[in-house]
Design an enzyme around this catalytic site. Sequence first.
Site, PDB file in Angstrom:
ATOM      1  N   GLY A 234       1.013  -1.120  -0.133  1.00  5.83           N
ATOM      2  CA  GLY A 234       0.096  -0.016  -0.029  1.00  5.83           C
ATOM      3  C   GLY A 234       0.829   1.137   0.061  1.00  5.83           C
TER       4      GLY A 234
ATOM      5  N   GLY B 278       0.981   5.099   1.547  1.00  2.00           N
ATOM      6  CA  GLY B 278       0.371   5.998   2.609  1.00  2.00           C
ATOM      7  C   GLY B 278       0.845   7.437   2.624  1.00  2.00           C
TER       8      GLY B 278
ATOM      9  N   PHE C  65       3.145   8.649   4.269  1.00  2.00           N
ATOM     10  CA  PHE C  65       4.561   8.572   4.756  1.00  2.00           C
ATOM     11  C   PHE C  65       5.396   7.667   3.815  1.00  2.00           C
ATOM     12  CE2 PHE C  65       1.633   8.891   8.217  1.00  2.00           C
ATOM     13  CZ  PHE C  65       1.869  10.289   8.755  1.00  2.00           C
ATOM     14  N   GLY C  66       4.859   7.264   2.768  1.00  6.67           N
ATOM     15  CA  GLY C  66       5.735   6.467   2.066  1.00  6.67           C
ATOM     16  C   GLY C  66       5.083   5.082   1.591  1.00  6.67           C
ATOM     17  N   ILE C  67       5.792   4.206   0.990  1.00 10.63           N
ATOM     18  CA  ILE C  67       5.333   2.840   0.408  1.00 10.63           C
ATOM     19  C   ILE C  67       5.634   2.015   1.332  1.00 10.63           C
ATOM     20  CG2 ILE C  67       5.071   1.405  -1.638  1.00 10.63           C
ATOM     21  CD1 ILE C  67       6.242   3.817  -3.179  1.00 10.63           C
TER      22      ILE C  67
ATOM     23  N   LYS D 275       7.865  -0.453   5.934  1.00 13.92           N
ATOM     24  CA  LYS D 275       7.231   1.122   5.458  1.00 13.92           C
ATOM     25  C   LYS D 275       8.679   1.652   5.225  1.00 13.92           C
ATOM     26  CE  LYS D 275       3.800   2.928   7.500  1.00 13.92           C
ATOM     27  NZ  LYS D 275       2.611   3.352   6.715  1.00 13.92           N
TER      28      LYS D 275
ATOM     29  N   ASP E 175      -4.143  11.351  11.453  1.00 13.50           N
ATOM     30  CA  ASP E 175      -4.626  10.915  10.104  1.00 13.50           C
ATOM     31  C   ASP E 175      -5.444   9.592  10.421  1.00 13.50           C
ATOM     32  OD1 ASP E 175      -4.790  10.974   7.703  1.00 13.50           O
ATOM     33  OD2 ASP E 175      -2.819  10.130   7.166  1.00 13.50           O
TER      34      ASP E 175
END
Length: 708
Positions: free
Chosen positions: A424, A426, A428-430, A448, A542
């Site tokens: 996924g 997000g 903040f990153g992959i 992550k 979030d």
Amino acid sequence: MAYASCHYIFFIVSIFPFCVLPQNDVAVAMGSILTANESSIPWLSSSGDFAFGFQHLQENDMFLLSVWYDKIPDKTVAWYADSPSNPVPRGSTVKLEAQTGLVLRDPRGQVLWRPHGINAGEVNHGLMNNSGNFILMASNYTWLWETFRFATDTILPLQKLLYDSVLNSTQSETNFSQGRFYLRFLNDGNLVLRLRSLPNSGTNNDTEYYNSQTSDPLNSSDSAYQVIFNSNGSLYMLKRNNQTIQLGPLSIPPASENYYRATLDFDGVFTYYSHPKTFTGNSSWTILWAVPKDICADMDAAQGTGACGSNNICSLVDRKPICQCLKGYSLLDPNDKYGSCMPNPCLEEPKKPKDRETVLLVQSVFLGGSLFLNLLFIGVGFQVIYQKRRSKFHLKNDVVEKNLCCFSYKELAEATNDFKEELGRGSFGIVYKGYIKMNSRNKIVAVKKLDRVTQDSEKEFLAEVNTIGQTNHKYLVRLLGLCYENQHRLLVYEYMPNGTLASFLFCNPRPSWDVRTSIAIGIARGLVYLHEECTSQIIHCDIKPQNILLDDYFSARISDFGLAKLLLINQSQTLTNIRGTKGYVAPEWFRNSQITAKVDVYSFGVLLLEIISCRRSVMDVEIGDGGKAILTDWVWDCFEQERLDCLVENDLDALEDKMKLVRFVMIGIWCIQEDPSLRPTMRKVSHVLEGIVDVMVPPCPSLVRYTS
Ligand SMILES: *[C@@H]1O[C@H](CO)[C@@H](O)[C@H](O)[C@H]1NC(C)=O
Ligand SMILES: *[C@@H]1O[C@H](CO)[C@@H](O)[C@H](O)[C@H]1NC(C)=O
Ligand SMILES: *[C@@H]1O[C@H](CO)[C@@H](O)[C@H](O)[C@H]1NC(C)=O
Ligand SMILES: *[C@@H]1O[C@H](CO)[C@@H](O)[C@H](O)[C@H]1NC(C)=O
Ligand SMILES: *[C@@H]1O[C@H](CO)[C@@H](O)[C@H](O)[C@H]1NC(C)=O
Ligand SMILES: *[C@@H]1O[C@H](CO)[C@@H](O)[C@H](O)[C@H]1NC(C)=O
Ligand SMILES: *[C@@H]1O[C@H](CO)[C@@H](O)[C@H](O)[C@H]1NC(C)=O
Ligand SMILES: *[C@@H]1O[C@H](CO)[C@@H](O)[C@H](O)[C@H]1NC(C)=O
Ligand SMILES: *[C@@H]1O[C@H](CO)[C@@H](O)[C@H](O)[C@H]1NC(C)=O
Ligand SMILES: *[C@@H]1O[C@H](CO)[C@@H](O)[C@H](O)[C@H]1NC(C)=O
């Protein structure tokens, strides 16, 4: 008598120099025939230990052409004709014929199966050998065909596995159709166990869950080249340099008194069994050895769903996997206990007893005790909270918490196969899927890769990550480790097999009301922990369905908490950069006012309304039908008009649970109040959701109301 007409006694002089006695062997003459029915008498070995013929399968009244142990009550099958048409109907025949050797025919005489590689007229007789091998011989006693060379799911003493030998598992103990697993002796010397990919999945993506590691790619003489099962029951691998590698059990009961076999069982476990030859009363096969050691864990790491299908929980009992559907789920195919489970849409799911106990405990403490005791209790509570706060974690330089693993970038690149499988993306990153060995177990993890870390100070990064690392709560995704190397910042989390709440919630048919409400309660509890119970307060910033993951049991797990702080210098001060996601962000983000934990309460409120209605907070205006485009407005309208039934449509479970529905909607509306001070704390929210405290009728959430 049928038996006599089908057999004649044949003597073969033993070739053993010191043993001049002829050994009685029961040869099967040309023209011998067996008919599939209960009175069919099989071709026996001279000792009577093994039989070749039709075994009656009681379940479906079919007959299996097979070799079996004839002296034990189980009549365990050691070999069967590997043909899709086996088992065969009553009245089928098997015949030893001069032209073809052996032929299996259906009752109408159609040929169903015959052994491969036999030339016309070669076979002179058949023989059921005492070791369990059924042999077709030429007149010069050359073995033309033998069941040992065409192993199915079992090998016996004196049988070998050569390169590329395969054992296929069966569908189940009683269904001899091909199953999901196979064992293969690769020509590099490794013995592997694999899960066959589904036939319609295209390419060969078989999943390996065991590898004997007996190949030396640099030195073929040091690699295994045969799997030997000797007459004493020893199961081992032989290298070209004549070294051996033990495979089966080290201690074996005496061969004279026991049968042995090694079977790739239908559950995927390659199992070594022994059975006493003479016994009184009930006796059965004993497991002496098995690989893999824990198929539940090993398959889980290799495949994600384990030896059992999806939503089917695998546990190990006596080295074998047992599958049990999740609560509220039942087998897709009731005959396949190891298959996948589906939710029972119409049944009420049982409540988790543990949660209920806590509720009762709290209730009874508050309601049952005297005023004095209640005060005492509250006092103790404060004491505990105070102590907890005081023991706030202090980072010693750049020491990483003991419970976090430090990984090198290279290790994580390897674990994720060079960041190949994306789970996924997000804010903040992959996130990538990876496999990591931790505590000598393969574990699936989510890695992550942070791409927007503005805090370049390693110390601050570590301080934040350590704070996250210290969190440990049932409803949070656990951080397992990290990597900080040059510019790289990566976090390693436990892997959540059931994806995000977003994909679960907004699908058809909608998930059951009880699962949804317990997910809502879980998220609320997780937020209470982040806001009030962990060593330093964590504001998530979030909260949205994409950041809630679901574990094996479809329990909610909050992810991405603590990361907001990595991107901001001081969270409690005014922010230049709005965090959060459209549709879920609290209004104060736009007002340059102070950011508190109440922003999470707002986002949670939106999320709760989504969970109730299974609708996204913001829908495409084109798609959204009149007045429903903005979920929060629509919920308020429905609430005002006392039409809560609109919110859940025809969800009968929710409609019948009216009290809870009203409570959930009301607390949801309290959470989305524009004025942060009107919003309850997450603790209050959690208590309302759990039914511990009552909730008042909420006011309209917007200060200025626009009507559409
Ligand atoms: C079984 O088959 C044999 C050979 O065809 C036949 O003689 C016998 O009557 C059958 N027995 C039963 C019980 O059907
Ligand atoms: C039975 O099989 C064993 C092992 O393969 C072999 O040594 C023996 O000679 C066989 N017996 C006959 C009669 O062929
Ligand atoms: C034995 O007979 C078979 C089949 O007739 C033949 O292929 C084989 O060469 C013979 N072997 C010997 C040693 O005569
Ligand atoms: C095992 O299954 C594969 C795939 O269906 C098949 O090609 C092979 O012949 C089978 N092997 C045995 C020994 O049954
Ligand atoms: C055995 O399993 C196969 C594959 O699942 C299935 O098609 C077949 O109907 C089963 N046979 C019986 C007798 O249950
Ligand atoms: C099979 O594996 C290949 C390469 O890893 C992958 O691209 C493909 O999507 C996989 N196919 C399935 C059906 O899983
Ligand atoms: C290969 O292994 C054998 C025995 O393990 C050893 O004697 C031999 O020297 C090795 N050969 C090489 C080229 O390493
Ligand atoms: C089987 O065991 C006996 C007694 O321990 C031993 O003499 C014999 O060599 C063994 N046979 C094999 C094939 O290992
Ligand atoms: C392995 O054993 C066999 C039979 O005992 C022998 O012929 C062969 O030379 C041995 N090989 C090595 C490399 O020792
Ligand atoms: C043997 O097994 C049967 C069925 O499992 C059981 O009813 C019986 O009591 C057992 N007998 C002994 C002696 O264990």
